[in-house]
Motif scaffolding. Structure first.
Motif, PDB file in Angstrom:
ATOM      1  N   PRO A 174     -73.978  24.080 -14.679  1.00  0.00           N
ATOM      2  CA  PRO A 174     -73.081  23.452 -14.952  1.00  0.00           C
ATOM      3  C   PRO A 174     -72.906  22.291 -14.380  1.00  0.00           C
ATOM      4  O   PRO A 174     -72.180  20.555 -15.623  1.00  0.00           O
ATOM      5  CB  PRO A 174     -71.004  24.289 -15.004  1.00  0.00           C
ATOM      6  N   GLU A 208     -71.866  29.828 -19.073  1.00  0.00           N
ATOM      7  CA  GLU A 208     -70.862  28.560 -19.538  1.00  0.00           C
ATOM      8  C   GLU A 208     -71.755  27.361 -19.504  1.00  0.00           C
ATOM      9  O   GLU A 208     -71.746  26.520 -20.337  1.00  0.00           O
ATOM     10  CB  GLU A 208     -69.855  28.940 -18.689  1.00  0.00           C
ATOM     11  N   PHE A 212     -72.649  25.171 -23.033  1.00  0.00           N
ATOM     12  CA  PHE A 212     -72.297  24.157 -22.900  1.00  0.00           C
ATOM     13  C   PHE A 212     -73.306  22.867 -23.534  1.00  0.00           C
ATOM     14  O   PHE A 212     -72.823  22.508 -24.142  1.00  0.00           O
ATOM     15  CB  PHE A 212     -71.695  23.411 -21.092  1.00  0.00           C
TER      16      PHE A 212
ATOM     17  N   LEU B  40     -61.309  15.529 -21.128  1.00  0.00           N
ATOM     18  CA  LEU B  40     -61.516  16.632 -22.173  1.00  0.00           C
ATOM     19  C   LEU B  40     -61.561  17.890 -21.682  1.00  0.00           C
ATOM     20  O   LEU B  40     -60.423  18.198 -20.564  1.00  0.00           O
ATOM     21  CB  LEU B  40     -63.683  16.858 -20.990  1.00  0.00           C
ATOM     22  N   THR B  69     -64.070  20.371 -25.853  1.00  0.00           N
ATOM     23  CA  THR B  69     -64.639  22.002 -25.354  1.00  0.00           C
ATOM     24  C   THR B  69     -65.210  22.798 -25.699  1.00  0.00           C
ATOM     25  O   THR B  69     -63.837  23.457 -26.297  1.00  0.00           O
ATOM     26  CB  THR B  69     -64.517  21.571 -23.630  1.00  0.00           C
ATOM     27  N   PRO B  70     -65.975  23.823 -25.096  1.00  0.00           N
ATOM     28  CA  PRO B  70     -66.481  25.160 -25.531  1.00  0.00           C
ATOM     29  C   PRO B  70     -64.734  25.907 -24.494  1.00  0.00           C
ATOM     30  O   PRO B  70     -63.918  25.222 -23.558  1.00  0.00           O
ATOM     31  CB  PRO B  70     -67.043  25.758 -24.869  1.00  0.00           C
ATOM     32  N   ALA B  72     -63.476  27.392 -22.366  1.00  0.00           N
ATOM     33  CA  ALA B  72     -64.352  28.162 -20.899  1.00  0.00           C
ATOM     34  C   ALA B  72     -64.207  27.276 -19.495  1.00  0.00           C
ATOM     35  O   ALA B  72     -64.656  26.058 -19.117  1.00  0.00           O
ATOM     36  CB  ALA B  72     -65.845  28.168 -20.855  1.00  0.00           C
ATOM     37  N   GLU B  73     -63.207  27.524 -18.979  1.00  0.00           N
ATOM     38  CA  GLU B  73     -62.184  26.713 -17.868  1.00  0.00           C
ATOM     39  C   GLU B  73     -63.358  26.185 -16.940  1.00  0.00           C
ATOM     40  O   GLU B  73     -63.308  25.156 -16.105  1.00  0.00           O
ATOM     41  CB  GLU B  73     -61.082  27.219 -17.729  1.00  0.00           C
ATOM     42  N   ALA B  74     -64.318  27.555 -15.946  1.00  0.00           N
ATOM     43  CA  ALA B  74     -65.052  26.561 -15.274  1.00  0.00           C
ATOM     44  C   ALA B  74     -66.075  25.623 -15.994  1.00  0.00           C
ATOM     45  O   ALA B  74     -66.376  24.629 -15.068  1.00  0.00           O
ATOM     46  CB  ALA B  74     -65.569  28.321 -14.375  1.00  0.00           C
ATOM     47  N   GLY B  75     -66.368  25.813 -17.166  1.00  0.00           N
ATOM     48  CA  GLY B  75     -67.369  25.584 -17.270  1.00  0.00           C
ATOM     49  C   GLY B  75     -67.070  23.582 -17.360  1.00  0.00           C
ATOM     50  O   GLY B  75     -68.019  22.697 -17.122  1.00  0.00           O
ATOM     51  N   ILE B  76     -66.042  24.299 -17.777  1.00  0.00           N
ATOM     52  CA  ILE B  76     -64.481  22.226 -18.619  1.00  0.00           C
ATOM     53  C   ILE B  76     -64.580  21.664 -16.923  1.00  0.00           C
ATOM     54  O   ILE B  76     -64.924  20.670 -16.576  1.00  0.00           O
ATOM     55  CB  ILE B  76     -63.480  22.264 -18.753  1.00  0.00           C
TER      56      ILE B  76
END
Lengths: 396, 341
Positions: A174, A208, A212, B40, B69-70, B72-76
């Motif tokens: 990510p 993820e 993204f 975001l 965002t999608p 997905a907290e880890a992704g954010i």
């Protein structure tokens, strides 16, 4: 045999990939049913599918068209890389490195990844990717700081656009997406290449990051080095997917499957993916099929979970041998040149030995320097405590 | 809740504003002042956030600056790390306290450590906004007080406002900080009001300084976030018992303002730490220990803690039995060994 057999040279898959396919217009299924309201086909998955077999260049007619300068450069870096791996492993045995996760057998992926990138691009390595970091131009000793243990990261990531070697699996993916996204928003011509292993594809952050990246059409390339094992666990216990490259389809990005021991093939696939990202085509997932010839680290015993015959089959599919054969067939290299390359690698190893045999300069007080921009009152107190302990030690 | 805030050109009259409005204004002004600031999170764009803290911001600054965002907290948080590595100053929203847990690995293993890992070469100026705490009738997973998880992680600042003015000032300071900040927003104070002007917001307080919200001489109540109004109410009620209670609003759990806390306790000689999260291993344990270590000879009684019980956060119809209220605070004050003197 637990792991995939070495890829066959006959499998030369499609080489040309360009922009994302356009969505098909809504159409009747022909079944007589009306689809649910608002439903329509989004994108055609077929062009996203990876090659049916790992893409190969060496040993195929297409190899004849490869740039001799590139082949020679790849060869030189592969030989240096192999020697670097061997020296670093030896340094663990002498207690000069805390641990070394070797990429022996995977040098083609390491070197091709580094050489495919342009200066403005960024590399996001995992802990097994020290070679890629060095091939990208980071000082070979500074690149080992994490594994020597005198600090966590020994180089300034911004100097060569190389993120720190990342230990928690897939968590750097990510980061690569976010950096690439930021670069795209800034209008910069920057692509991020993130490296992960077969085991790392099971982590949530892998999912993820790919999601993204695809949604944001971030200029990022994911390179999975499928080396057959996550420490001891083989691929078939890691995934039931047709291939790791197939996972791309679910995210709406193309997957590519390449022979990870064929350095020019990996270089070409990555270069195409980087170009695709650079020109607004979005991310690509590349699976390079390779093999970890050494154990997980110097502390691991690979004989507990795999057969010698399997290792031997892969030794016969060695990335350096494959490339050297091509170079000799085309008279691009001779004994004098291979010796010169080997001598260069020896020089690198000698420098590593020399610098690693010197004790690193440690300053315990530095422990408090980089926690926050400004030291907190609590850290100042604790620093004073350690200072006093150090003074008392000196007085003893 | 009102979604309108004063536009920049409006007259600078001080009128009642909610904490939610002040937070929105802080994000607005940070976005306007610094092109590196990006917001975001989930639903922060078109919807304006489930608490409307980002209301209208994507319309004003565009979806590249304020981004849905999608889910997905880890992704954010992970992508925010990469954005910060490229020189941006991301402000991420975790929709609810308990929904922030998937991002803990990114927070602990990367956000908190990147400056240290790189010997200062790569600081991460990221603000992580987390609506936290109970008292809003939320069903399971919507009312956690998660501060202890964060304050135990070196490298993070942990900040929480209790007033409308602080909501603005502390959020601006957090976004301006070169360090990562976990910014805990007390949900049940989102609709609290105070006279405050969006056009003349008070000067931004430095992170790490507590505020004495009420002067007193009998004992010190040390608290933060959603428990500050509880303690102020308790202090008022305590007057009838003859107690003159001082109330310290920590504002920042990390860095911790030992100076203000100790000065108060040395003066009053008695201290009660109040928070709504579970007591065992909570912030109050650390605070009580620090006071005991530093103020022992000034203390007339043991430092007491008033906290939520050591239970999973209760269902909404039972939460009032869990949350510390005025009575539980005053019961603790009553146990501060007054009879000895």
């Amino acid at each position: 045999m637990a792991h995939l057999s070495p890829p066959s040279p006959a499998a030369a898959g499609p080489a040309k990939r360009s922009a994302r396919p356009a969505a098909k217009p809504p159409e009747s299924s022909g079944s007589g049913h009306t689809p649910p309201p608002g439903w329509h086909a989004r994108i055609d998955p077929a062009p996203l599918l990876p090659e049916p077999e790992p893409y190969r260049l060496l040993g195929t007619p297409a190899a004849r068209d490869l740039d001799p300068a590139l082949l020679c450069r790849l060869y030189e870096e592969l030989v240096r890389g192999r020697r670097y791996n061997r020296q670093a492993t030896a340094l663990t045995q002498q207690g000069r490195l805390a641990v070394y996760p070797s990429s022996t057998g995977q040098e083609a992926c390491q070197v091709a990844a580094a050489l495919a990138l342009r200066p403005q691009d960024w590399l996001f390595p995992s802990y097994r990717d020290t070679l890629a970091v060095v091939a990208r131009g980071v000082d070979p000793v500074e690149a080992l700081t994490l594994l020597r243990g005198d600090w966590h990261t020994g180089y300034d990531p911004r100097a060569r656009h190389v993120a720190p070697l990342c230990t928690p699996l897939a968590t750097q993916l990510p980061h690569a997406v976010g950096l690439a996204h930021a670069a795209r928003l800034a209008g910069d011509d920057t692509v991020a290449l993130a490296m992960v292993g077969d085991g790392g594809t099971s982590e949530g952050d892998f999912h993820e990051a790919l999601n993204f990246a695809a949604v944001w059409r971030a200029p990022v390339v994911f390179l999975i080095q499928n080396n057959g094992f996550a420490i001891s666990v083989p691929l078939e216990k890691q995934t039931a997917a047709p291939s790791l490259a197939h996972k791309a389809v679910g995210y709406g990005m193309p997957g590519r499957l390449v022979d990870g021991n064929d350095a020019p093939a990996v270089h070409q696939v990555l270069t195409e993916a980087i170009e695709r990202a650079r020109t607004g085509g979005g991310p690509t997932l590349v699976e390079a099929v390779t093999y970890r010839i050494d154990a997980h680290t110097n502390a691991d015993d690979a004989t507990r979970y795999r057969e010698a015959a399997e290792v031997e089959a892969w030794r016969a599919h060695d990335p350096i041998d494959l490339l050297e054969r091509e170079l000799r067939d085309r008279n691009l290299i001779d004994d004098a040149r291979t010796k010169a390359v080997a001598d260069g690698a020896e020089e690198l190893a000698a420098r590593l030995r020399e610098e690693m045999n010197a004790d690193p300069v440690l300053d315990p007080m530095e422990l408090f320097d980089h926690v926050y921009a400004d030291q907190t009152a609590q850290l100042r107190e604790q620093a004073a405590q350690l200072r006093a302990e150090l003074d008392a030690e000196e007085d003893r | 809740m009102s979604t309108a805030t004063a536009p920049a050109a409006a007259p600078a009259a001080r009128k009642p504003a909610t904490m939610a409005q002040a937070l929105r204004q802080a994000l607005h002004d940070a976005l306007a002042d610094d092109p590196r600031v990006h917001v975001l999170g989930e639903d922060v764009g078109t919807l304006g956030g489930v608490f409307r803290i980002t209301d209208g911001l994507t319309k004003e600054f565009g979806p590249d600056r304020v981004t849905d965002t999608p889910l997905a907290e880890a992704g954010i948080l992970g992508t925010a790390v990469g954005m910060a590595m490229y020189g941006l100053r991301p402000v991420v929203e975790m929709q609810f306290d308990a929904f922030a847990y998937p991002a803990l690995e990114q927070l602990i293993s990367h956000v908190a450590r990147m400056r240290n890992r790189t010997r200062g070469a790569m600081p991460l100026p990221i603000t992580i906004r987390v609506p936290y705490g109970g008292g809003i009738g939320g069903v399971e997973h919507h009312s956690d007080s998660s501060e202890a998880y964060y304050l135990h992680t070196p490298g993070l600042h942990v900040v929480t406002p209790a007033t409308v003015a602080d909501a603005y000032g502390l959020l601006r300071a957090s976004i301006a900080s070169d360090d990562p900040v976990v910014f805990l927003e007390p949900k049940r104070l989102y609709w609290s009001k105070a006279d405050w002007s969006a056009d003349a917001p008070q000067s931004v307080p430095p992170l790490g300084r507590a505020a004495v919200r009420r002067d007193g001489r009998s004992a010190t109540l040390i608290t933060y976030g959603p428990s500050v109004p509880v303690c102020l109410e308790a202090a008022e009620a305590g007057r009838q018992e003859g107690w003159d209670l001082e109330v310290v609003d920590l504002r920042s759990l990390v860095p911790f303002d030992d100076e203000t806390v100790c000065a108060s306790v040395r003066r009053t000689g008695r201290a009660v730490v109040v928070h709504e999260s579970s007591g065992f291993g909570g912030a109050g344990a650390e605070i009580a220990a620090r006071i005991t270590e530093r103020c022992f000879h000034h203390l007339e009684a043991p430092v007491l803690r008033v906290a939520g019980f050591d239970i999973p956060y209760p269902p909404p119809m039972l939460e009032r039995y869990h949350l510390p209220g005025v009575d539980r605070v005053l019961d603790a004050v009553a146990r501060l060994q007054w009879e000895v003197n």
